[in-house]
Design a protein around this motif. Sequence first.
Motif, PDB file in Angstrom:
ATOM      1  N   THR A 322       0.806  -1.221   0.000  1.00 21.44           N
ATOM      2  CA  THR A 322       0.000   0.000   0.000  1.00 21.44           C
ATOM      3  C   THR A 322       0.837   1.270   0.000  1.00 21.44           C
ATOM      4  OG1 THR A 322      -0.172  -0.126   2.419  1.00 21.44           O
ATOM      5  CG2 THR A 322      -1.948  -1.125   1.135  1.00 21.44           C
ATOM      6  N   GLY A 323       2.170   1.112  -0.084  1.00 21.81           N
ATOM      7  CA  GLY A 323       3.038   2.277  -0.154  1.00 21.81           C
ATOM      8  C   GLY A 323       3.555   2.706   1.205  1.00 21.81           C
ATOM      9  N   PRO A 324       4.156   3.916   1.278  1.00 19.67           N
ATOM     10  CA  PRO A 324       4.232   4.929   0.211  1.00 19.67           C
ATOM     11  C   PRO A 324       5.128   4.486  -0.948  1.00 19.67           C
ATOM     12  CG  PRO A 324       5.585   5.575   2.067  1.00 19.67           C
ATOM     13  CD  PRO A 324       4.836   4.356   2.512  1.00 19.67           C
ATOM     14  N   TRP A 325       4.711   4.897  -2.154  1.00 18.46           N
ATOM     15  CA  TRP A 325       5.366   4.455  -3.376  1.00 18.46           C
ATOM     16  C   TRP A 325       6.383   5.474  -3.862  1.00 18.46           C
ATOM     17  CZ3 TRP A 325       5.040  -0.362  -5.120  1.00 18.46           C
ATOM     18  CH2 TRP A 325       3.983  -1.151  -4.643  1.00 18.46           C
ATOM     19  N   GLU A 326       7.548   4.957  -4.225  1.00 14.73           N
ATOM     20  CA  GLU A 326       8.591   5.761  -4.866  1.00 14.73           C
ATOM     21  C   GLU A 326       8.493   5.546  -6.376  1.00 14.73           C
ATOM     22  OE1 GLU A 326      13.393   5.406  -5.684  1.00 14.73           O
ATOM     23  OE2 GLU A 326      12.431   4.153  -4.165  1.00 14.73           O
ATOM     24  N   LEU A 327       8.434   6.615  -7.126  1.00 15.32           N
ATOM     25  CA  LEU A 327       8.354   6.499  -8.579  1.00 15.32           C
ATOM     26  C   LEU A 327       9.733   6.203  -9.157  1.00 15.32           C
ATOM     27  CD1 LEU A 327       6.539   6.796 -11.118  1.00 15.32           C
ATOM     28  CD2 LEU A 327       7.265   9.196 -11.187  1.00 15.32           C
ATOM     29  N   VAL A 328       9.867   5.029  -9.786  1.00 12.86           N
ATOM     30  CA  VAL A 328      11.108   4.692 -10.486  1.00 12.86           C
ATOM     31  C   VAL A 328      11.206   5.482 -11.777  1.00 12.86           C
ATOM     32  CG1 VAL A 328      12.398   2.846 -11.629  1.00 12.86           C
ATOM     33  CG2 VAL A 328      11.208   2.398  -9.463  1.00 12.86           C
ATOM     34  N   GLY A 329      10.099   5.549 -12.500  1.00  7.82           N
ATOM     35  CA  GLY A 329      10.109   6.300 -13.746  1.00  7.82           C
ATOM     36  C   GLY A 329       8.866   6.056 -14.566  1.00  7.82           C
ATOM     37  N   VAL A 330       8.779   6.775 -15.680  1.00 11.67           N
ATOM     38  CA  VAL A 330       7.680   6.690 -16.634  1.00 11.67           C
ATOM     39  C   VAL A 330       8.288   6.644 -18.023  1.00 11.67           C
ATOM     40  CG1 VAL A 330       5.597   7.799 -17.518  1.00 11.67           C
ATOM     41  CG2 VAL A 330       6.161   7.998 -15.094  1.00 11.67           C
ATOM     42  N   VAL A 331       7.714   5.832 -18.910  1.00  7.47           N
ATOM     43  CA  VAL A 331       8.214   5.724 -20.281  1.00  7.47           C
ATOM     44  C   VAL A 331       7.579   6.858 -21.084  1.00  7.47           C
ATOM     45  CG1 VAL A 331       8.488   4.234 -22.290  1.00  7.47           C
ATOM     46  CG2 VAL A 331       8.398   3.228 -19.989  1.00  7.47           C
ATOM     47  N   GLU A 332       8.267   7.967 -21.203  1.00  5.77           N
ATOM     48  CA  GLU A 332       7.661   9.192 -21.725  1.00  5.77           C
ATOM     49  C   GLU A 332       7.480   9.215 -23.240  1.00  5.77           C
ATOM     50  OE1 GLU A 332       6.175  11.230 -20.101  1.00  5.77           O
ATOM     51  OE2 GLU A 332       7.040  11.532 -18.119  1.00  5.77           O
ATOM     52  N   ASP A 333       8.156   8.326 -23.982  1.00 12.34           N
ATOM     53  CA  ASP A 333       8.043   8.403 -25.444  1.00 12.34           C
ATOM     54  C   ASP A 333       6.913   7.552 -26.000  1.00 12.34           C
ATOM     55  OD1 ASP A 333       9.123   5.916 -24.952  1.00 12.34           O
ATOM     56  OD2 ASP A 333      10.727   6.067 -26.451  1.00 12.34           O
ATOM     57  N   ARG A 334       5.977   7.086 -25.130  1.00 10.88           N
ATOM     58  CA  ARG A 334       4.826   6.303 -25.585  1.00 10.88           C
ATOM     59  C   ARG A 334       3.539   7.083 -25.341  1.00 10.88           C
ATOM     60  NH1 ARG A 334       9.067   3.147 -25.276  1.00 10.88           N
ATOM     61  NH2 ARG A 334       9.019   1.176 -26.333  1.00 10.88           N
ATOM     62  N   LEU A 363       7.343   2.424 -32.729  1.00 10.56           N
ATOM     63  CA  LEU A 363       7.004   1.925 -31.397  1.00 10.56           C
ATOM     64  C   LEU A 363       5.579   1.371 -31.396  1.00 10.56           C
ATOM     65  CD1 LEU A 363       8.446   4.904 -29.299  1.00 10.56           C
ATOM     66  CD2 LEU A 363       9.521   2.679 -29.720  1.00 10.56           C
ATOM     67  N   ARG A 364       5.220   0.759 -32.497  1.00 11.29           N
ATOM     68  CA  ARG A 364       3.849   0.266 -32.656  1.00 11.29           C
ATOM     69  C   ARG A 364       3.804  -1.252 -32.770  1.00 11.29           C
ATOM     70  NH1 ARG A 364       2.394   4.525 -37.545  1.00 11.29           N
ATOM     71  NH2 ARG A 364       2.441   6.423 -36.288  1.00 11.29           N
ATOM     72  N   GLN A 365       2.725  -1.842 -32.206  1.00 11.40           N
ATOM     73  CA  GLN A 365       2.406  -3.264 -32.357  1.00 11.40           C
ATOM     74  C   GLN A 365       3.618  -4.155 -32.052  1.00 11.40           C
ATOM     75  OE1 GLN A 365       0.543  -2.729 -36.345  1.00 11.40           O
ATOM     76  NE2 GLN A 365      -1.277  -3.593 -35.363  1.00 11.40           N
ATOM     77  N   ARG A 366       4.101  -4.016 -30.839  1.00 16.71           N
ATOM     78  CA  ARG A 366       5.237  -4.782 -30.371  1.00 16.71           C
ATOM     79  C   ARG A 366       5.144  -4.910 -28.853  1.00 16.71           C
ATOM     80  NH1 ARG A 366       9.183  -0.999 -28.685  1.00 16.71           N
ATOM     81  NH2 ARG A 366      10.971  -2.302 -29.217  1.00 16.71           N
ATOM     82  N   TYR A 367       5.945  -5.826 -28.293  1.00 16.87           N
ATOM     83  CA  TYR A 367       5.963  -6.050 -26.849  1.00 16.87           C
ATOM     84  C   TYR A 367       7.333  -5.633 -26.296  1.00 16.87           C
ATOM     85  CZ  TYR A 367       2.035  -9.152 -28.027  1.00 16.87           C
ATOM     86  OH  TYR A 367       0.866  -9.687 -28.501  1.00 16.87           O
ATOM     87  N   PRO A 368       7.510  -4.383 -25.879  1.00 15.70           N
ATOM     88  CA  PRO A 368       8.815  -3.953 -25.373  1.00 15.70           C
ATOM     89  C   PRO A 368       9.105  -4.564 -24.003  1.00 15.70           C
ATOM     90  CG  PRO A 368       7.190  -2.244 -25.013  1.00 15.70           C
ATOM     91  CD  PRO A 368       6.501  -3.308 -25.825  1.00 15.70           C
TER      92      PRO A 368
END
Length: 433
Positions: A322-334, A363-368
């Motif tokens: 339940t946290g508190p949660w630390e943000l590792v990151g966000v994939v900003e180019d999607r 970056l389309r129709q793939r499983y990164p």
Amino acid sequence: MIPPLALVHRFRPVQLVQHERRTGFRAPFVAVEAEVDPAAPQTVLEIRSGTTLLTVTHDVRRRRVHLDVHLPRRSRRIRSRRHGGLGAPAAGLALTLTGRWLTAWTRDAPDAPWTARGKVHVTDFVEVRDPAFLADLEVLEPQGALTSRSGTFGQVGLRDLHLVTYADGSPYVRDGRHHVTVTQAGPGFGDTAQTGVWSWDAGTDDLRPEALLWWRRDGLVQGDHAVHLVRDGEQWHVLASTWGDFDRTRVAITHTTTADDLLSGEHVLEGEELDLPRPPGRHVGVWDPHLVRIDGTWHLSWVAARKFFDFRPALGRAATPTGPWELVGVVEDRSATEGGVIVETDAGWRLLASDGPENPRGLRQRYPAFDLELNEVGALDAAYGTNIPWPSVVRLHAVPSVWAMLTFDGTEYGGPLPGYGTHGDVLVLRSDR
């Protein structure tokens, strides 16, 4: 990382009536279907709660279908000029209540697909999600029918398939069968769907319904979904996305802990909203949770949306679920990537996701595949269908390394009236075919 995966099975388990009954409904997910008596002037199916009557009528002579909502001081007849007329009398008639929506269905033959003929936002007239309304809910005996069935609504398609796991990320297996949470699609978008728990003979097309889950939020019983179910000791962690009352303003993730057996029966849960860190910039919602404990630290992947619908994966860490949660990151180019799963591979822990067709070119129709710092380190070599299929993978054998994926596609159901959300077909991929 994971060997190439090829499609081996495609199927669609449509089932309007799942658990048969006429009373005792715990959520606003009800269905009644009937074989039309061609000698009767009309066939009528009815769902009642107290003085409220919800009805579908098939007029055999006029070849029309219409819905009626009868209230003590107000009634409304709903006809669809475009979809309610039939070329010939129907062989089958059905009425479904799915969250906020009442829908009429017909089919041309006993084994033919169902087609939606009328649909109304029934909560404009009566709050069917109120526990008091549900307590008196019943299906009445059909009129003008040869045979009939009624019970809890099932699904017209399955999507958002997530393996049920232990806290360490390994698959939960009971009696030799893996278990999976699914979004059981209704006749429309998120507010017509519900969560099911199914069992699966991994790698095959043997997928069976076992349980149904709903949530009580804001005093109402909701069909939330996009769920991850995690076994931790003698209890379950249940993480759900609040799609049940989606109004294009907000979606959140809730957490529930229970010792109940969620792999069978029907359950109404209550959850607490997770306070997740907000990435910089505009932010409207979060969904698609996946939770794993790695080396004593909980890792949570989710989707963070800038707007509806512009979304991308996020990853966080915490000492407790339940946290508190630390943000590792966000994939900003999607801008259309979701369905993340955290899985241990031969190359280490990976966050797998699904790049939808609305992403930037390349970056389309793939499983990164991302590492636990959200660096992209590769991609699955796997067949990619329509919509945004989730990469729910499981190792079947260690030596030789054989993997399977259980996912879905964007194939819709029910004709043109329901709209987006009725997908999809279930797809099974394997690495040894």
